[in-house]
Design an enzyme around this catalytic site. Structure first.
Site: not given
Ligand code: BG6
Length: 608
Positions: A2, A603
């Site tokens: 969130c 994300k």
């Molecule tokens: C997910 C996202 O929640 O986390 C992906 O939807 C992302 O796009 C993955 O690759 C890993 O995130 P991070 O910030 O650890 O690279």
């Protein structure tokens, strides 16, 4: 995951406008429910509902909310279905306290039962509501809000950050316990937020917040206290030079397409973001390590797979890519202090990666990391980190950060190969020239030469609810990443796979006109010709990315061959993710899906 944003000001009484402007920048963190609470005329005013940010802001006229302090929250549902009741912020029993959180309260169910038995009115099934009741419980005992928050945090289990306010003072209180939190000091106002871009409309004076700290916001000043003993911590703000326009679409219809184009500049800024002596320290640590683990999730994990091929090929180092959530159970008990864990995370907040860090630290394992978001939890926990310098990445599907991660691995492996006298100076110099000078224009050319074909494939691919993306050697991780992009934004089950493995079962799925996407590394055409033939002779329609090659043209029609410019064995895999990103983008928009905020995902996930 969130997003929370909170602000207290003595400059404005129409705080709703600022809360909406800033909270909107947190949309990528969650869009199941939205809520805003302000204090006006000694009363807490709370408006919240299920739905996307713009819809709820419009329907409930959030911009018109009055007052000089408030809290906003955007939710990605974990505990408690997306509903008005489970939306945040939450009120305490007497509606004099209000709080919102980001993260996970793992023991919220037993606490909910206990507080209900004690007579609390716990209205929702959302774990965030426990934050306001735990503070209320101790506040009712002592009347001291700071003490109540400190005691309350001792009862909460999990990784979280929350903000809480009382209707009778001009302060807001926030704590950081494992989830991201940044603070800002403006002129006559102070604020906290789950990320930095949402603070920039208010101020560029940023204060980093560390785990185990409480922030007390008043319009004129910001205090930091250590939760464990209540001690005051002095920490100077720094001026962020982040470009706020990055958080805007800049004329593109979607952040995803904008960030695909930003890969040209991002692969340039990478080499100004990483510096000596940290590069050498990073490479030396990898060379000296007994075992090297790459730990990551999602797109970052796929970048580590490509990275592991670079380290094998260029430096004869076995770097083991491991999914964040899998690491502790697969390698956790065999760790030794001679091992090194390299965590790769765009956000620097992904919970599965944090769990691997905490476990590895218990085994005295050195933590190196590659991170895009400066000031994130992972940068605080790492012994050494290298920043990507890609700027904020707003769209949920990662693109520019993935490409910068792969580029960085190619660079680091080259450095290691040189230090180990595997690569001579001439080879190293040409590799570095390719990465630092030739790559950005090659990316630009790849975008312009493959966009039309990628877009033209959308109507055909939209007929399928599943298909395969195959890679081999250095394009194995590229194929997995391409498949993930299609899954993320097109809601099609694209399965990424090593092409030699396809005949061991999945080949049975192929029939007339079935799409098989190949990502083909230079010099690999001869090696994978069998893999092409075995699907072609069963009627598959082969779509390929790769450098132009006569042999491939026997199996791939012109309109299905997304040719990338010639480069070399190590640069080409970087280019080849781009036509797959474009295919996913155009397929999503063809299906009227907003690629920036695909359903059900977020994300950065700060939950296990
Ligand atoms: C997910 C996202 O929640 O986390 C992906 O939807 C992302 O796009 C993955 O690759 C890993 O995130 P991070 O910030 O650890 O690279």
């Amino acid at each position: 995951m969130c997003g929370i944003f909170a602000i207290t000001s003595n400059r404005r009484n129409d705080i709703g406008e600022t809360l909406v402007e800033c909270a909107e920048k947190l949309t990528y963190r969650g869009y199941d429910t939205v809520g805003v609470a302000t204090v006006f005329k000694d009363q807490i005013h709370l408006r919240k509902d299920k739905g996307k940010f713009d819809e709820v802001a419009e329907k409930h006229r959030l911009r018109e909310m009055r007052g000089s302090k408030g809290i906003a929250q955007l939710r990605w549902a974990t505990f408690g279905a997306p509903s008005k009741l489970n939306a945040q912020p939450h009120l305490d029993c007497d509606e004099i306290l209000c709080a919102a959180h980001n993260g996970n309260i793992l023991n919220f169910l037993p606490l909910r039962e206990q507080y209900t038995e004690e007579g609390h009115t716990v209205r929702s099934m959302n774990d965030g509501e426990i934050c306001v009741h735990v503070v209320e419980r101790y506040f009712n005992q002592s009347g001291d809000l700071v003490e109540a928050i400190r005691k309350g945090c001792r009862d909460l289990k999990g990784d979280y950050a929350f903000a809480v306010m009382h209707k009778d003072d001009d302060k807001i209180y926030a704590v950081k316990m494992g989830s991201s939190l940044f603070a800002g000091i403006g002129d006559g106002e102070t604020c906290v937020s789950s990320d930095l871009p949402s603070i920039l409309p208010v101020t560029r004076e940023i204060v980093n917040v560390h785990d185990g700290e409480m922030i007390i916001l008043s319009p004129q000043k910001l205090e930091i206290l250590r939760l464990s003993d209540g001690a005051t911590i002095e920490r100077n703000p720094y001026t962020s030079d982040a470009d706020i326009r990055v958080a805007q679409k800049g004329g593109y219809p979607h952040f995803m397409l904008k960030e695909i184009h930003e890969q040209v500049s991002a692969t340039r800024t990478l080499f100004s973001a990483i510096r000596e002596p940290y590069i050498s320290q990073f490479v030396d640590t990898l060379i000296e390590a007994e075992r090297v683990f790459f730990v990551a999730c999602g797109s970052s994990y796929h970048a580590t797979i490509v990275g592991s091929y670079y380290f094998n090929d260029l430096a004869n180092i076995a770097a083991i890519p491991v999914i964040g959530g899998q690491f502790n159970s697969q390698y956790g008990e065999s760790l030794s202090e001679n091992d090194v864990v390299v965590c790769v995370s765009q956000s620097g907040e992904t919970k599965d990666v944090m769990d691997a860090v905490h476990h590895s630290q218990k085994h005295n394992v050195k933590i190196l990391s590659v991170v895009n978001v400066l000031g994130s939890t992972l940068t605080h926990l790492s012994d050494l980190y290298l920043p990507l310098g890609s700027g904020f990445e707003i769209s949920v599907p990662a693109t520019k950060t993935y490409t910068s991660q792969v580029t960085l691995f190619s660079f680091l492996a080259t450095q290691a190969g040189h230090k180990k006298s595997i690569l001579d100076k001439k080879t190293v110099d040409s590799m570095l020239k390719d990465l630092k000078t030739r790559l950005p224009p090659l990316i630009d050319e790849t975008i312009s030469t493959t966009t039309l074909k990628a877009r033209a494939l959308a109507p055909y691919l939209s007929n399928f609810s599943h298909f395969y993306v195959l890679g081999h050697g250095l394009t194995h991780g590229v194929a997995l990443e391409g498949a993930l992009k299609i899954k993320e934004v097109c809601y099609i089950v694209a399965d990424g796979m090593y092409s030699s493995e396809f005949k061991h079962g999945p080949l049975s799925i192929v029939d007339e006109g079935y799409p098989i996407v190949f990502s083909i590394a230079p010099n690999d055409a001869e090696h994978i010709v069998n893999h092409l033939a075995e699907v072609e002779c069963r009627g598959a329609r082969i779509i390929a990315t790769g450098e132009d090659h006569q042999l491939l043209r026997r199996y791939v029609n012109e309109e299905d061959f997304l040719v990338v410019p010639n480069s070399n064995k190590y640069v080409s895999p970087i280019l080849q993710a781009i036509p797959l990103q474009l295919m996913a983008y155009h397929l999503a928009t063809y299906k009227n899906i907003d690629p920036d905020y695909p359903r059900n995902i977020s994300k950065t996930l700060t939950v296990r």
